[in-house]
Design a protein around this motif. Structure first.
Motif, PDB file in Angstrom:
ATOM      1  N   LYS A  90       0.861  -1.190   0.000  1.00  0.00           N
ATOM      2  CA  LYS A  90       0.000   0.000   0.000  1.00  0.00           C
ATOM      3  C   LYS A  90       0.899   1.241   0.000  1.00  0.00           C
ATOM      4  CE  LYS A  90      -3.871  -2.346   0.643  1.00  0.00           C
ATOM      5  NZ  LYS A  90      -4.135  -3.151  -0.567  1.00  0.00           N
ATOM      6  N   VAL A  91       0.644   2.118  -0.946  1.00  0.00           N
ATOM      7  CA  VAL A  91       1.460   3.339  -1.037  1.00  0.00           C
ATOM      8  C   VAL A  91       0.550   4.554  -0.948  1.00  0.00           C
ATOM      9  CG1 VAL A  91       3.327   4.476  -2.286  1.00  0.00           C
ATOM     10  CG2 VAL A  91       2.900   2.056  -2.674  1.00  0.00           C
ATOM     11  N   VAL A  92       0.790   5.354   0.076  1.00  0.00           N
ATOM     12  CA  VAL A  92      -0.034   6.550   0.248  1.00  0.00           C
ATOM     13  C   VAL A  92       0.858   7.795   0.224  1.00  0.00           C
ATOM     14  CG1 VAL A  92      -1.903   5.410   1.491  1.00  0.00           C
ATOM     15  CG2 VAL A  92       0.065   6.302   2.753  1.00  0.00           C
ATOM     16  N   ASN A  93       0.207   8.930   0.141  1.00  0.00           N
ATOM     17  CA  ASN A  93       0.935  10.185  -0.032  1.00  0.00           C
ATOM     18  C   ASN A  93       0.508  11.216   1.011  1.00  0.00           C
ATOM     19  OD1 ASN A  93       1.078  12.743  -2.639  1.00  0.00           O
ATOM     20  ND2 ASN A  93       2.708  11.997  -1.349  1.00  0.00           N
ATOM     21  N   TYR A  94       1.506  11.933   1.509  1.00  0.00           N
ATOM     22  CA  TYR A  94       1.224  13.055   2.413  1.00  0.00           C
ATOM     23  C   TYR A  94       1.900  14.292   1.851  1.00  0.00           C
ATOM     24  CZ  TYR A  94      -0.487   9.716   5.806  1.00  0.00           C
ATOM     25  OH  TYR A  94      -1.215   8.743   6.420  1.00  0.00           O
ATOM     26  N   ILE A  95       1.120  15.319   1.614  1.00  0.00           N
ATOM     27  CA  ILE A  95       1.690  16.615   1.245  1.00  0.00           C
ATOM     28  C   ILE A  95       1.923  17.349   2.563  1.00  0.00           C
ATOM     29  CG2 ILE A  95       1.338  18.756  -0.054  1.00  0.00           C
ATOM     30  CD1 ILE A  95       1.119  16.449  -1.971  1.00  0.00           C
ATOM     31  N   TYR A  96       3.124  17.856   2.758  1.00  0.00           N
ATOM     32  CA  TYR A  96       3.433  18.498   4.040  1.00  0.00           C
ATOM     33  C   TYR A  96       4.292  19.739   3.817  1.00  0.00           C
ATOM     34  CZ  TYR A  96       8.322  17.081   3.823  1.00  0.00           C
ATOM     35  OH  TYR A  96       9.636  16.955   3.437  1.00  0.00           O
ATOM     36  N   GLY A  97       4.341  20.567   4.859  1.00  0.00           N
ATOM     37  CA  GLY A  97       5.367  21.605   4.941  1.00  0.00           C
ATOM     38  C   GLY A  97       5.364  22.676   3.864  1.00  0.00           C
ATOM     39  N   LEU A  98       4.249  22.882   3.160  1.00  0.00           N
ATOM     40  CA  LEU A  98       4.258  23.898   2.100  1.00  0.00           C
ATOM     41  C   LEU A  98       4.460  25.287   2.705  1.00  0.00           C
ATOM     42  CD1 LEU A  98       1.478  22.710  -0.389  1.00  0.00           C
ATOM     43  CD2 LEU A  98       3.861  21.972  -0.182  1.00  0.00           C
ATOM     44  N   ILE A 148      -3.085   0.791   8.185  1.00  0.00           N
ATOM     45  CA  ILE A 148      -3.263   0.243   6.831  1.00  0.00           C
ATOM     46  C   ILE A 148      -2.720  -1.179   6.764  1.00  0.00           C
ATOM     47  CG2 ILE A 148      -2.451   0.457   4.434  1.00  0.00           C
ATOM     48  CD1 ILE A 148      -2.547   3.544   4.844  1.00  0.00           C
ATOM     49  N   ARG A 149      -1.578  -1.363   7.398  1.00  0.00           N
ATOM     50  CA  ARG A 149      -0.939  -2.687   7.396  1.00  0.00           C
ATOM     51  C   ARG A 149      -1.856  -3.725   8.058  1.00  0.00           C
ATOM     52  NH1 ARG A 149       2.206  -5.914  10.749  1.00  0.00           N
ATOM     53  NH2 ARG A 149       2.033  -4.480  12.505  1.00  0.00           N
ATOM     54  N   LYS A 150      -2.459  -3.315   9.168  1.00  0.00           N
ATOM     55  CA  LYS A 150      -3.293  -4.264   9.921  1.00  0.00           C
ATOM     56  C   LYS A 150      -4.623  -4.542   9.229  1.00  0.00           C
ATOM     57  CE  LYS A 150      -1.296  -3.229  14.429  1.00  0.00           C
ATOM     58  NZ  LYS A 150      -1.340  -2.144  15.419  1.00  0.00           N
ATOM     59  N   THR A 151      -5.229  -3.479   8.695  1.00  0.00           N
ATOM     60  CA  THR A 151      -6.571  -3.662   8.117  1.00  0.00           C
ATOM     61  C   THR A 151      -6.518  -3.966   6.621  1.00  0.00           C
ATOM     62  OG1 THR A 151      -6.741  -1.320   7.561  1.00  0.00           O
ATOM     63  CG2 THR A 151      -7.527  -1.977   9.750  1.00  0.00           C
ATOM     64  N   GLY A 152      -5.386  -3.634   5.989  1.00  0.00           N
ATOM     65  CA  GLY A 152      -5.286  -3.801   4.542  1.00  0.00           C
ATOM     66  C   GLY A 152      -6.143  -2.793   3.789  1.00  0.00           C
ATOM     67  N   ARG A 153      -6.595  -1.765   4.491  1.00  0.00           N
ATOM     68  CA  ARG A 153      -7.500  -0.795   3.860  1.00  0.00           C
ATOM     69  C   ARG A 153      -6.907   0.612   3.814  1.00  0.00           C
ATOM     70  NH1 ARG A 153     -12.171  -0.726   7.097  1.00  0.00           N
ATOM     71  NH2 ARG A 153     -12.096   1.532   6.928  1.00  0.00           N
ATOM     72  N   VAL A 154      -7.052   1.264   2.662  1.00  0.00           N
ATOM     73  CA  VAL A 154      -6.616   2.659   2.543  1.00  0.00           C
ATOM     74  C   VAL A 154      -7.866   3.516   2.362  1.00  0.00           C
ATOM     75  CG1 VAL A 154      -5.307   4.301   1.135  1.00  0.00           C
ATOM     76  CG2 VAL A 154      -4.439   1.983   1.448  1.00  0.00           C
ATOM     77  N   ASP A 155      -8.078   4.420   3.311  1.00  0.00           N
ATOM     78  CA  ASP A 155      -9.266   5.277   3.201  1.00  0.00           C
ATOM     79  C   ASP A 155      -9.046   6.416   2.221  1.00  0.00           C
ATOM     80  OD1 ASP A 155     -10.632   3.738   4.989  1.00  0.00           O
ATOM     81  OD2 ASP A 155      -9.859   4.832   6.728  1.00  0.00           O
ATOM     82  N   GLU A 156      -7.880   7.012   2.345  1.00  0.00           N
ATOM     83  CA  GLU A 156      -7.586   8.171   1.505  1.00  0.00           C
ATOM     84  C   GLU A 156      -6.145   8.055   1.028  1.00  0.00           C
ATOM     85  OE1 GLU A 156      -8.919  12.793   2.090  1.00  0.00           O
ATOM     86  OE2 GLU A 156      -8.644  11.561   3.880  1.00  0.00           O
ATOM     87  N   THR A 157      -5.934   8.118  -0.268  1.00  0.00           N
ATOM     88  CA  THR A 157      -4.579   7.909  -0.803  1.00  0.00           C
ATOM     89  C   THR A 157      -3.695   9.131  -0.596  1.00  0.00           C
ATOM     90  OG1 THR A 157      -5.589   6.493  -2.446  1.00  0.00           O
ATOM     91  CG2 THR A 157      -3.318   7.119  -2.848  1.00  0.00           C
ATOM     92  N   VAL A 158      -4.268  10.305  -0.786  1.00  0.00           N
ATOM     93  CA  VAL A 158      -3.476  11.534  -0.657  1.00  0.00           C
ATOM     94  C   VAL A 158      -4.024  12.343   0.511  1.00  0.00           C
ATOM     95  CG1 VAL A 158      -2.662  13.618  -1.816  1.00  0.00           C
ATOM     96  CG2 VAL A 158      -3.119  11.550  -3.161  1.00  0.00           C
TER      97      VAL A 158
END
Lengths: 117, 393
Positions: free
Chosen positions: B348-356, B376-386
C-alpha cells in the motif's frame, strides 16, 4: 559508441542512430549547412531572365543563403537545393531580371505536360 | 585532515565552493540563498579564490553566463532559490541539453504565489524534468559533501550534465549545524581540474555548440541525455565510494534507514528525513517496525534500487513537500508508486503533502503518518490515498 565521449565525428547524417551522433549535436566541421538541403521549404522560385541580366551580381551579394552561384564575375545559376525562395534577389535586381514563380504553378504545368505526353 | 566546525548550511556550501575554487561563478542574490553568494563574493574580494565572479542582473543571466563559461571550458557555478530558479527555468534546460557540467546549489523555497520565502520543494520540483541531476541534502554536512561530489559527477565523461544540489531553505541554510570539513588540499585533489571534452576556446579544434535541431535530430539528442542520466547512477555511486576514502562518509543513491526488517516506511527528502528517522527510532522502541528511505538522488530516479529496498515493506508513505495540483498526489509519490507497481505484491502506497510554504513538520506529524501506515498494514485498507499533513482541516 561515441555519444558523450566527445569523439569528433565529422559526418552527421539524418539516418544515424542516437548513439552514433555527436554529443549534444556539437558540430566539428565548418560549412556543414551545405549538406542540409532546405530547397523544399520554398513556395516561390526565382527564375533568371537571361536577356535582361547585366551581371551586376546584386542578387549574389544580397542572397542570405549563398544560393546564387556566380562564375567568373557573372551570374551562372540558382542553387535550388538550398534556395528557400525568400525573393530578396528579385527585389534587389535593378533590371527585373528575376521572376518569382509559384512552385504550385510549376508543379501544375509539369502535371499538365505529363498528361499531354 | 578533517576539522569539526559549526556552520550554517549556506556557510557550509560557500566553504565547499571556496575549496572547489571554480573558474567562474555568476549569481544573483535571493532569499534564502543570498548568503552563499555574499560569502563567496567576499572570498573573491579577499583573493582567497581565483574565481571570476560575475554579478549579473538576473538569474536568467546567471545561468546564461554559467553556460557561456562552461561551454568555453571553465568550471562554472551559480546558486539560487525559488523565484530565481523559476526565472532561470528556460536556460536550465539549455545547460542540460548542451551537456554542460554546471554545479548549482538550490536553497529550496516555496514558489510564489502567495509570496512566501520559506521552505518547500516546489522550486526544485519545477525543474524535475529539465535533465539536470538533482541531489538532496538532509543537513549542512550533506550539502557540503554533495557540493564537492557534484563537481566530479557533473564532469564525468559518461555524464556531462548540470547538477543541482538542494537543501532546505532556512531549516538547513540558516540553522547552525556541526559538521566536518575537509582541508583545502584534500578537496583540491579530489575535484582536480576540469578537463573538458569539447570547449569553445580550443582554437585547435573548433566546435559549434548549442546548434539548431530539426525533427531529424532533436529526438536522438534527447535520448542521449537520458543515457547520460542512466550512466549517472553508477557514476554517483562510484564517486560516493571514492569520497568515503577521503571523508569517512559514504554516499549512495539514497539512505535506507532501518528498512531491512521494516513493516512500514516513509520516503522523504531533505531535512524532514532527520525528523522521520528520529520518530522511527521512538516507534521502534515501542515495537513498531518503522523505517525511512531518504532519496539523495531524485533525478535520475533510482527506480530499481528503491524497489529492492522497499520490497519487504507492507505500507509506504511518500511525503512530498510540493504540490502538483494533479489532484492525485505529489511529484515523488508518482515516481515511488510507479516503482512499486511492478512488485505486484500489494504494497500500500499513500501520499502526504506536508510543509508547504515553510509549515513546520513536527514529530507528532510524522508519528501520525507511521500510525496511519500501521493501521493500513493491519486492516489492509486505505481510506484516503493523498492526505495533507499539518493542514488546518
Amino acid at each position: 559508441m561515441n555519444f558523450g565521449s566527445g569523439t569528433r565525428t565529422r559526418v552527421v547524417k539524418a539516418d544515424m542512430k542516437w548513439y552514433e551522433l555527436t554529443k549534444a549535436g556539437n558540430i566539428y566541421e565548418p560549412g556543414n549547412a551545405n549538406s542540409y538541403e532546405t530547397g523544399d521549404w520554398r513556395s516561390i522560385r526565382p527564375v533568371w531572365i537571361e536577356d535582361r541580366c547585366i551581371h551586376c551580381l546584386f542578387c549574389w551579394r544580397y542572397c542570405p543563403d549563398a544560393s546564387v552561384i556566380a562564375k567568373d564575375g557573372k551570374f551562372e545559376k540558382f542553387d535550388y537545393k538550398h534556395c528557400k525562395g525568400c525573393g530578396i534577389c528579385a527585389k534587389v535586381c535593378p533590371r527585373n531580371a528575376i521572376d518569382m514563380i509559384s512552385e504550385d504553378e510549376i508543379e501544375k504545368a509539369k502535371e499538365a505536360n505529363k498528361d499531354e505526353n | 585532515m578533517k576539522t569539526k566546525v559549526a556552520l550554517t548550511g549556506n556557510e557550509a556550501v560557500a566553504q565547499a565552493m571556496k575549496q572547489i575554487n571554480p573558474d567562474v561563478v555568476a549569481a544573483y542574490p535571493i532569499t534564502p540563498q543570498t548568503e552563499i553568494v555574499q560569502i563567496f563574493s567576499s572570498f573573491v574580494a579577499n583573493g582567497e579564490v581565483d574565481t571570476e565572479f560575475v554579478a549579473v542582473e538576473s538569474e536568467h543571466s546567471a545561468m546564461s553566463a554559467a553556460i557561456g563559461a562552461s561551454a568555453a571550458g571553465a568550471r562554472a557555478m551559480t546558486a539560487t532559490s525559488s523565484q530565481g530558479l523559476a526565472l532561470m527555468f528556460e536556460v536550465v534546460y539549455i545547460a542540460a541539453s548542451m551537456r554542460l557540467p554546471i554545479v548549482f546549489p538550490v536553497v529550496n523555497r516555496a514558489l510564489s504565489g502567495p509570496i512566501n520565502i520559506h521552505c518547500d520543494h516546489s522550486d526544485a520540483m519545477g525543474l524535475r524534468d529539465s535533465g539536470v541531476i538533482q541531489l538532496y541534502s538532509e543537513n549542512a554536512q550533506e550539502a557540503y559533501d554533495n557540493m564537492i561530489q557534484a563537481v566530479r559527477i557533473a564532469e564525468h565523461p559518461d555524464v556531462q550534465l548540470p547538477v543541482m544540489v538542494n537543501m532546505d531553505g532556512f531549516i538547513t541554510s540558516h540553522a547552525m549545524d556541526v559538521l566536518e570539513v575537509l582541508d583545502d588540499e584534500t578537496v583540491r585533489n579530489f575535484v582536480g581540474t576540469r578537463v573538458p571534452l569539447d570547449y569553445l576556446l580550443d582554437a585547435q579544434n573548433p566546435v559549434s555548440m548549442g546548434n539548431f535541431d530539426m525533427y531529424e535530430f532533436y529526438f536522438e539528442h534527447k535520448r542521449q541525455q537520458t543515457e547520460a542520466m542512466k550512466k549517472a547512477k553508477e557514476v554517483i555511486k562510484e564517486i560516493g565510494k571514492e569520497y568515503a576514502k577521503i571523508s569517512g562518509r559514504e554516499y549512495g543513491l539514497f539512505e535506507a534507514y532501518k528498512l531491512d526488517d521494516a513493516d512500514v516506511a516513509v520516503v522523504v527528502l531533505n531535512s524532514a528525513a532527520g525528523t522521520a528517522k528520529g520518530v522511527a527510532d521512538e516507534l521502534r522502541a515501542r515495537g513498531i517496525k518503522a523505517g525511512v528511505l531518504k532519496p539523495r538522488v531524485f533525478r535520475p530516479f533510482p527506480q530499481d534500487e528503491i524497489r529492492e529496498a522497499l520490497k519487504g515493506v507492507k505500507a509506504v508513505a511518500v511525503m512530498d513537500r510540493a504540490e502538483t495540483f494533479s489532484t492525485c498526489g505529489g511529484p515523488m509519490f508518482a515516481d515511488v508508486r510507479n516503482t512499486l507497481y511492478d512488485l505486484k505484491n500489494d504494497i500500500k502506497v499513500v501520499n502526504y503533502i506536508y510543509g508547504l510554504g515553510g509549515r513546520d513538520l513536527r514529530l507528532e506529524d510524522v508519528e501520525k503518518v507511521f500510525m496511519d501506515l500501521e493501521n493500513i498494514r493491519k486492516t489492509g485498507r486505505v481510506d484516503e490515498t493523498v492526505k495533507y499533513l499539518g493542514l488546518r482541516e
